[in-house]
Design an enzyme around this catalytic site. Structure first.
Site, PDB file in Angstrom:
ATOM      1  N   ASP A 137      50.834  46.469  39.433  1.00 55.12           N
ATOM      2  CA  ASP A 137      50.441  45.248  40.299  1.00 55.12           C
ATOM      3  C   ASP A 137      49.999  44.174  39.330  1.00 55.12           C
ATOM      4  O   ASP A 137      50.592  44.016  38.379  1.00 55.12           O
ATOM      5  CB  ASP A 137      49.035  45.888  41.237  1.00 55.12           C
ATOM      6  N   HIS A 212      44.984  40.629  43.722  1.00 58.21           N
ATOM      7  CA  HIS A 212      45.954  41.670  44.571  1.00 58.21           C
ATOM      8  C   HIS A 212      45.504  43.007  43.826  1.00 58.21           C
ATOM      9  O   HIS A 212      45.547  44.279  44.625  1.00 58.21           O
ATOM     10  CB  HIS A 212      47.345  41.395  44.457  1.00 58.21           C
ATOM     11  N   SER A 547      50.601  45.461  51.645  1.00 59.18           N
ATOM     12  CA  SER A 547      49.855  46.033  50.199  1.00 59.18           C
ATOM     13  C   SER A 547      48.552  46.545  50.302  1.00 59.18           C
ATOM     14  O   SER A 547      48.229  47.262  49.440  1.00 59.18           O
ATOM     15  CB  SER A 547      49.728  44.499  49.521  1.00 59.18           C
TER      16      SER A 547
END
Ligand SMILES: *[C@@H]1O[C@H](CO)[C@@H](O)[C@H](O)[C@H]1NC(C)=O
Ligand SMILES: *[C@@H]1O[C@H](CO)[C@@H](O)[C@H](O)[C@H]1NC(C)=O
Ligand SMILES: *[C@@H]1O[C@H](CO)[C@@H](O)[C@H](O)[C@H]1NC(C)=O
Ligand SMILES: *[C@@H]1O[C@H](CO)[C@@H](O)[C@H](O)[C@H]1NC(C)=O
Ligand SMILES: *[C@@H]1O[C@H](CO)[C@@H](O)[C@H](O)[C@H]1NC(C)=O
Ligand SMILES: *[C@@H]1O[C@H](CO)[C@@H](O)[C@H](O)[C@H]1NC(C)=O
Ligand SMILES: *[C@@H]1O[C@H](CO)[C@@H](O)[C@H](O)[C@H]1NC(C)=O
Length: 765
Positions: A137, A212, A547
């Site tokens: 990620d 994220h 996600s």
């Protein structure tokens, strides 16, 4: 790669980037030639030097050596050099580098994965103790309380990973929770040049500048943190799915939103070597889908599979349209997103005393104040079309007329986010937005002005009021956090839908999990929204996207691995899919958000909504070994070298076996003509003596029978096979219809979903 969360403006920026003339190539040399990684590395350098003419040239062109999952390297090559290397003996394939972009609290109680029940999976698996989840990620924010290691035991001795240093990140940033951290930027920089650090904030290290990766990591395996909230909303205690598990972070995506396939493959290679149990990948590229031999996630995950590592991926955010699901390789778990039972109602009252409720994430108190209300189309800027003003597109409003007012906008193009409208209104000096849009629970946070999302029904009532009133006004109450006031789960509007446009005979997605308005850890350096002018600093943030649903399943898989360390990735996927729920807690069928709402089907949620406690004890599983995927790859029309690239297996007669049917826990038939018989084998993972009876729900238009109708097991671990016969009298180009069959021993209900489409019989044409 696309980071699959709903990052609207970044996505718009990304589309502008386009494809770069690329010079990084991945050279794939098959199974490793030597056990000693040094020798493989030497072979790679010699291979490269033989084409570039010197060791020095090879040295400076080399980007990565892949040496754990498979053998190969990435190097900077001209087109003609790439061709010359492809022709060398021992080189199986040369792939150009590709750019992919980047696609809790309440959610775990909602999944009934709590410590209250000592019978539940969380308790039985010791919260995932000593299993390791690798997250590929944007990196991690190690100071977050979610990664506090004070309750963790020593690092498992089998761990071979490391804590790679870099900018604002040294070995002290790893601990007994974050046991590994690495970063990969070489292919990215070879492609785009050095990251321009004056235009974006970024750390050349595993440290997360975007948020994220911190959000997904803490969702999968964050520790318990009490008294967490987002600006006062969604209060509670936060934790990941497997709070006892360890995290290894592999940073491949950079602040521009780009992730490079050669970097991603290097991350898979290292994760396989380091000894992770599960890999969580909330990335992908939007359709059209690349062939599996051209897809770094498909290739990397196959090599992971061979080591027993489960790879969990996001399905994408291109819903609710069909054929949009991504990451569809049959050896991956592909995760759709669902809503949870938490909502953020925000009440407002019009001048006629009518009160409505919308949704927002706005916490400043506007109580008691009354604002003028206008319809956006009525205040269009002179040069803007009314249709653009109606939806509050950029620069479409007249600032003189908007100043100090609440503006009503209507969404026209699907998925255009409310934050774009909020920015337009803000720039026109408006004071707030009422945004009428498709029905969805997904909230886009607007930091600058209040932005209340309503459905078209409420929007139309407000418009009627505006048109009937001489001086329309509105007053707004603060957003509340409501639990159990909304039917859930529903499949999120944005969640990408099946069938797979690449391989429609593999049912995708596999499963749905919470992915809407999820609260998880966040780096304080990254504003909680992607809107310009957002200067807020938060340690927890609310995000939506597949996600977010992907790491929910990664966390659950981590618990299952801890509880059943010997189960194969196929067995774990089967356990999730066959025990998933297709109804909610009121026994109502799960629906899909969309226009109009409809009962959800396997193309929305695969087996259904994940049910962790049931997945811990599925009764029967459909098991498979990695070589069982080869006939399927042959049926895709892939040649020996393509199959070699994906699987590392090379044999000239690799495609001699005919049956391409995989022993999957799902059935998807895109082309039923007359009659078809499939074979499936189940393994008993429940009590020794078990008698299962089958119950069939045939899809409309198709008659399904299962033979035999009873399976009697006399041992745990024993296998039994059965046939599934599908028959149709329809001689026409049909549409998909859906059914299932359920094996039941009275305790376990092993549900296998069916999606089938009839086609015209050739003989009738
Ligand atoms: C980690 O948690 C413990 C126990 O709650 C606390 O005492 C400690 O200060 C925390 N460590 C950090 C670095 O915040
Ligand atoms: C890591 O960096 C921190 C902050 O700069 C410093 O205090 C610490 O001593 C460093 N640790 C090591 C092992 O270098
Ligand atoms: C980096 O970004 C800044 C700010 O956007 C810009 O002024 C500068 O020209 C960029 N530098 C390069 C090398 O692209
Ligand atoms: C709305 O309610 C207030 C207080 O209850 C009242 O004073 C006012 O007249 C009402 N207005 C309308 C248009 O009904
Ligand atoms: C905005 O509205 C004002 C008042 O009606 C008008 O004078 C002005 O020309 C308008 N400007 C634009 C750009 O539409
Ligand atoms: C295998 O298929 C690929 C892609 O379709 C093609 O580029 C390659 O030349 C083929 N290789 C052989 C040996 O046929
Ligand atoms: C279990 O069943 C199989 C097949 O029906 C049989 O061959 C085997 O002997 C049985 N085993 C036991 C322990 O009863």
């Amino acid at each position: 790669m696309e980071v699959f969360y709903v990052l609207w403006t970044a996505l718009i920026l990304l589309q502008g980037l386009g494809v770069n003339a690329n010079n990084v190539h991945i050279v794939y040399m098959g199974q490793k030639q030597y056990e000693n990684p040094q020798l493989n590395q030497q072979l790679h350098h010699e291979t490269l030097a033989s084409v570039l003419g010197s060791k020095e040239a090879a040295q400076s062109s080399m980007v990565y050596n892949y040496k754990h999952g498979f053998s190969g390297f990435a190097a900077k090559l001209s087109h003609s050099q790439a061709k010359a290397i492809a022709d060398l003996p021992g080189v199986a394939w040369v792939l150009p580098n590709k750019i992919l972009n980047m696609h809790t609290t309440r959610s775990w109680e909602f999944l009934q994965l709590t410590l209250k029940s000592t019978k539940g999976l969380l308790h039985k698996s010791k919260m995932g103790a000593d299993t390791i989840v690798g997250v590929i990620d944007t990196g991690i924010w190690p100071e977050s309380q979610s990664f506090n290691d004070s309750y963790m035991g020593p690092i498992p001795s089998r761990w071979k990973g490391l804590c790679q240093e870099g900018e604002l990140f040294n070995s002290s940033n790893c601990n007994r929770k974050i046991i590994g951290a690495r970063w990969y930027i070489k292919a990215y920089e070879a492609e785009f040049g050095p990251l321009n650090r004056s235009s974006v904030r970024e750390f050349l290290s595993p440290r997360d500048a975007l948020g994220h990766g911190t959000h997904t990591s803490s969702t999968a395996a964050g520790d318990f943190v009490d008294n967490v909230n987002f600006l006062g909303l969604a209060p509670g205690s936060a934790r990941g799915g497997a709070p006892g598990a360890r995290i290894a972070t592999y940073k491949v995506c950079w602040a521009t939103g780009d992730c490079s396939s050669a970097d991603i493959l290097a991350a898979f290679d290292d994760a396989i070597h380091d000894g992770v149990d599960v890999i969580s990948v909330s990335l992908g590229s939007p359709p059209p889908l690349d062939a599996y031999f051209d897809d770094p996630i498909a290739i990397g995950s196959f090599h992971a599979l061979e080591k027993g590592i489960v790879v969990v991926c996001s399905a994408g955010n291109s819903g609710p349209y069909s054929d949009t699901v991504t990451n569809t390789a049959p050896w991956l778990i592909t995760v759709a997103a669902s809503t949870i039972d938490r909502s953020f109602p925000t009440a407002f009252t019009l001048g006629n005393n009518q009160t409505f409720k919308g949704q927002a994430l706005y916490t400043e108190n506007h109580m008691g104040k009354s604002y003028n209300l206008v319809y956006a189309e009525d205040i269009a800027s002179r040069d803007a079309a009314a249709s653009k003003a109606r939806t509050c597109e950029a620069d479409s409003l007249n600032a003189t007329l908007a100043k100090g007012k609440f503006v009503l906008c209507f969404q026209t193009r699907t998925q255009k986010p409310s934050s774009a409208a909020a920015l337009t209104v803000y720039n026109a000096q408006g004071i707030g937005v009422i945004y009428a849009q498709i029905r969805t629970k997904t909230i886009v946070s607007s930091p600058i002005i209040p932005c209340v999302q309503v459905d078209f029904e409420v929007g139309t009532s407000i418009l009627s009021y505006i048109q009937a009133s001489r001086s329309p006004v509105l007053s707004l109450a603060a957003t509340e956090t409501a639990i159990k006031k909304t039917l859930a789960p529903q499949i999120a509007f944005f969640s990408s839908r099946g069938p797979s446009s690449l391989s429609p005979s593999i049912l995708k997605p596999d499963i749905a999990a919470p992915g809407v308005n999820i609260l998880a850890a966040w780096p304080p350096v990254s504003p909680p929204s992607d809107m310009p002018l957002d200067r807020r600093i938060v340690n927890f943030n609310i995000e939506s996207g597949t996600s977010m649903s992907c790491p929910h399943v990664s966390g659950i898989v981590t618990l299952l691995k801890a509880l059943h360390p010997r189960w194969s990735p196929a067995a774990i996927r089967s356990a999730l899919v066959t025990t998933a729920s297709v109804t909610d807690e009121f026994a109502l069928k799960i629906v899909g958000e969309g226009a109009p709402q409809k009962v959800a089907d396997p193309f929305d949620y695969g087996g259904g909504h994940v049910n962790p406690n049931k997945a811990a004890d599925p009764g029967l599983v459909y098991d498979m070994k990695s070589e069982n995927y080869i006939p399927f790859l042959c049926s895709m029309g892939y040649n020996t070298s393509a199959i070699h690239l994906i699987t590392g297996k090379s044999k000239s007669n690799i495609c001699s076996r005919s049956s391409s049917d995989l022993n999957l826990p799902t059935i998807s038939i895109p082309n039923l003509r007359g009659k078809l018989t499939l074979r499936r084998t189940v393994t008993n993972v429940g009590p020794e003596l078990s008698i299962y009876k089958v119950h069939v729900q045939s899809p409309p238009g198709v008659e399904v029978s299962v033979k035999p109708k009873v399976l009697s097991f006399n041992a745990t671990g024993s296998k039994m096979s059965f046939r599934v016969i599908l028959k149709t009298g329809l001689n026409l180009e049909g549409r998909y219809s859906f059914g299932a069959f359920v094996w039941s021993d009275g305790v376990h209900h092993v549900r296998t979903p069916i999606a089938v489409r009839t086609v015209e019989h050739d003989s009738f044409i």
